[in-house]
Design a protein around this motif. Structure first.
Motif, PDB file in Angstrom:
ATOM      1  N   THR A   1       0.837  -1.198   0.000  1.00  0.00           N
ATOM      2  CA  THR A   1       0.000   0.000   0.000  1.00  0.00           C
ATOM      3  C   THR A   1       0.874   1.252   0.000  1.00  0.00           C
ATOM      4  O   THR A   1       2.089   1.182   0.154  1.00  0.00           O
ATOM      5  CB  THR A   1      -0.895   0.024   1.251  1.00  0.00           C
ATOM      6  N   GLY A   2       0.221   2.415  -0.174  1.00  0.00           N
ATOM      7  CA  GLY A   2       0.897   3.696   0.027  1.00  0.00           C
ATOM      8  C   GLY A   2       1.651   4.248  -1.145  1.00  0.00           C
ATOM      9  O   GLY A   2       2.461   5.168  -0.991  1.00  0.00           O
ATOM     10  N   PHE A   3       1.419   3.751  -2.368  1.00  0.00           N
ATOM     11  CA  PHE A   3       2.057   4.328  -3.547  1.00  0.00           C
ATOM     12  C   PHE A   3       1.305   5.578  -4.004  1.00  0.00           C
ATOM     13  O   PHE A   3       0.152   5.810  -3.620  1.00  0.00           O
ATOM     14  CB  PHE A   3       2.085   3.310  -4.687  1.00  0.00           C
ATOM     15  N   ALA A   4       1.971   6.356  -4.877  1.00  0.00           N
ATOM     16  CA  ALA A   4       1.326   7.570  -5.395  1.00  0.00           C
ATOM     17  C   ALA A   4       0.014   7.253  -6.096  1.00  0.00           C
ATOM     18  O   ALA A   4      -0.950   8.012  -6.009  1.00  0.00           O
ATOM     19  CB  ALA A   4       2.279   8.283  -6.361  1.00  0.00           C
ATOM     20  N   GLY A   5      -0.045   6.098  -6.787  1.00  0.00           N
ATOM     21  CA  GLY A   5      -1.253   5.724  -7.513  1.00  0.00           C
ATOM     22  C   GLY A   5      -2.171   4.789  -6.766  1.00  0.00           C
ATOM     23  O   GLY A   5      -3.139   4.290  -7.332  1.00  0.00           O
ATOM     24  N   GLY A   6      -1.852   4.483  -5.495  1.00  0.00           N
ATOM     25  CA  GLY A   6      -2.707   3.598  -4.709  1.00  0.00           C
ATOM     26  C   GLY A   6      -1.965   2.354  -4.256  1.00  0.00           C
ATOM     27  O   GLY A   6      -0.767   2.396  -3.940  1.00  0.00           O
ATOM     28  N   HIS A   7      -2.662   1.219  -4.242  1.00  0.00           N
ATOM     29  CA  HIS A   7      -2.080  -0.051  -3.797  1.00  0.00           C
ATOM     30  C   HIS A   7      -1.577  -0.838  -5.010  1.00  0.00           C
ATOM     31  O   HIS A   7      -1.917  -0.528  -6.157  1.00  0.00           O
ATOM     32  CB  HIS A   7      -3.119  -0.878  -3.038  1.00  0.00           C
TER      33      HIS A   7
ATOM     34  N   TYR B   1       5.023  12.271   2.243  1.00  0.00           N
ATOM     35  CA  TYR B   1       5.674  12.653   3.494  1.00  0.00           C
ATOM     36  C   TYR B   1       4.732  12.424   4.670  1.00  0.00           C
ATOM     37  O   TYR B   1       3.548  12.780   4.621  1.00  0.00           O
ATOM     38  CB  TYR B   1       6.094  14.125   3.456  1.00  0.00           C
ATOM     39  N   GLY B   2       5.261  11.790   5.711  1.00  0.00           N
ATOM     40  CA  GLY B   2       4.481  11.572   6.912  1.00  0.00           C
ATOM     41  C   GLY B   2       3.532  10.396   6.849  1.00  0.00           C
ATOM     42  O   GLY B   2       2.834  10.110   7.832  1.00  0.00           O
ATOM     43  N   HIS B   3       3.497   9.693   5.721  1.00  0.00           N
ATOM     44  CA  HIS B   3       2.594   8.553   5.568  1.00  0.00           C
ATOM     45  C   HIS B   3       3.386   7.244   5.680  1.00  0.00           C
ATOM     46  O   HIS B   3       4.588   7.200   5.426  1.00  0.00           O
ATOM     47  CB  HIS B   3       1.875   8.601   4.217  1.00  0.00           C
ATOM     48  N   GLY B   4       2.689   6.174   6.012  1.00  0.00           N
ATOM     49  CA  GLY B   4       3.321   4.874   6.164  1.00  0.00           C
ATOM     50  C   GLY B   4       3.028   3.958   4.994  1.00  0.00           C
ATOM     51  O   GLY B   4       2.301   4.309   4.060  1.00  0.00           O
ATOM     52  N   GLN B   5       3.584   2.778   5.056  1.00  0.00           N
ATOM     53  CA  GLN B   5       3.331   1.740   4.060  1.00  0.00           C
ATOM     54  C   GLN B   5       3.201   0.390   4.753  1.00  0.00           C
ATOM     55  O   GLN B   5       3.879   0.119   5.744  1.00  0.00           O
ATOM     56  CB  GLN B   5       4.476   1.655   3.041  1.00  0.00           C
ATOM     57  N   PHE B   6       2.338  -0.434   4.176  1.00  0.00           N
ATOM     58  CA  PHE B   6       2.197  -1.816   4.619  1.00  0.00           C
ATOM     59  C   PHE B   6       2.481  -2.721   3.434  1.00  0.00           C
ATOM     60  O   PHE B   6       2.093  -2.419   2.297  1.00  0.00           O
ATOM     61  CB  PHE B   6       0.776  -2.096   5.133  1.00  0.00           C
TER      62      PHE B   6
END
Length: 394
Positions: free
Chosen positions: A37-43, A379-384
């Motif tokens: 998850t967490g890409f510029a275009g979504g998952h 910035y400031g966001h996470g990823q799973f």
């Protein structure tokens, strides 16, 4: 009759040579599926090669020339076994070396060290054993530098202690510098993909005995101009880590400090510095990276590993923490099923990603200058992320 005698003599020499020499074909084929998850275009759901260990094949050989001395060679190609391509446009990117070894005097090698640049030996002290979410993630891959045109010497073991040193020439008329190039999307810099590498060198002290393995490594990677211009690509590294085997559990801890005193926004971005970079944030000149973890051998064929990694960068870049859990089941000595879960938390001025992408803003943060193909989060966001696959060695 004369021809028969010559043939017999030739076969005799061949048999003697074969008795003293050996050549081994080896490799890994590793394919799997991952969701992040967490890409510029979504998952993204994708098929991936090398999440557990980079797919490869190689040849290594040894010739006994007497007196306990062996001549050795190794040729290794790194692969993407999902599409059949090889890595970085170089067929023997993994390594291409020749050398000699003797138990009494140590060993030396010459050639392309590639994926055996000195710091990469430290992978045995990573709790996740350099799987995709591992000790290189929060330093954007700086744990895996490449090195060519090299010379290496390793001492024999003295009571469990060994010293190993590498020196990699630039093949240029300038001592520290290569032939500078410009990396795509990084104006004015020579520290990215497609650019040259300057002088690299390092030394490693290791103690490995009983249940303990400890390493201290210092290495330098310079850019094509001979500078330490990017903390994630061309920098100094000081590394110290260890592991301790306690019954079925192996404990790990480690620390790395990176420094790049020549790093600057102008040198990296040129005139296209992202306008949406958080206020007061500049290209970092220092990063501290640390981790702790443990692996539990539940059964001889089943392993569970947990680890936490944390990195902090200067110049206002904040910090990130990555939590990982992985499991493996050995179908045989050569084949395994594996999976790993990772969650990466960023502070407000950090955008490190699970894929260790290049430094800089993504298109969501900077629609004009941001990198649209970046795998970093905002910035400031996470990823799973989670992946699973099968790997076999031969």
């Amino acid at each position: 009759m004369k021809r028969l005698a010559i043939l017999s003599l030739t076969m005799g020499f061949a048999a003697a040579a074969n008795a003293q020499s050996s050549v081994t074909l080896y490799g890994i084929v590793d394919n799997g599926v991952q969701y992040e998850t967490g890409f510029a275009g979504g998952h993204r759901l994708s098929a991936e090669s090398g999440d557990w260990g980079e797919s490869r094949f190689g040849l290594k050989g040894s010739e006994d020339i007497g007196g306990g001395t062996f001549v050795n060679f190794q040729l290794e190609s790194r692969l993407n076994t999902q599409n059949g391509s090889y890595a970085n446009g170089s067929f023997f990117e993994g390594q291409a070396t020749v050398g000699m070894s003797n138990d009494a005097y140590g060993s030396f090698r010459l050639g392309n060290f590639g994926a055996s640049e000195l710091l990469q030996y430290a992978g045995v002290l990573d709790p996740q054993q350099t799987q995709k979410y591992s000790f290189g993630t929060l330093v954007r891959g700086r744990m895996f530098p490449q090195a060519a045109n090299g010379i290496e010497y390793k001492t024999p073991s003295f009571g469990g202690f060994t010293v190993q040193a590498q020196y990699n020439l630039t093949n240029s008329t300038k001592w520290n510098s290569g032939n500078p190039g410009t990396a795509p999307g990084q104006a004015g810099t020579s520290t990215g993909l497609g650019s040259s590498q300057g002088r690299t060198d390092g030394v490693k002290l290791e103690y490995n005995a009983h249940q303990v393995d400890m390493q201290v490594v210092y290495d330098e990677v310079r850019d094509g101009n001979g500078k330490f211009s990017n903390v994630y690509l061309a920098s100094r590294s000081i590394f110290a880590a260890g592991s301790y085997v306690w019954g079925p559990v192996t404990l790990y801890a480690g620390y790395q400090h990176l420094s790049a005193p020549d790093a600057s926004n102008a040198g990296y971005f040129g005139t296209s510095t992202p306008t949406a970079q958080p206020g007061g944030v500049g290209l970092p000149t220092a990063v501290d990276n640390g981790w702790v973890g443990a692996q539990w051998a539940v059964t001889p064929a089943t392993y569970i590993t947990g680890a936490v990694y944390h990195a902090n960068a200067d110049k206002g870049n904040g910090n990130a923490t990555m939590y990982t859990v992985s499991g493996a089941y050995l179908l045989s000595k050569r084949t395994r099923l594996y999976t790993e879960f990772g969650y990466l938390h960023n502070s407000s001025t950090s955008n490190l990603g699970l894929n260790g992408g290049n430094y800089g803003a993504i298109v969501n943060d900077d629609p004009v200058n941001g990198n649209a193909s970046s795998t970093n989060p905002n910035y400031g966001h996470g990823q799973f992320g989670v992946f699973a696959g099968m790997a076999t060695q031969f």
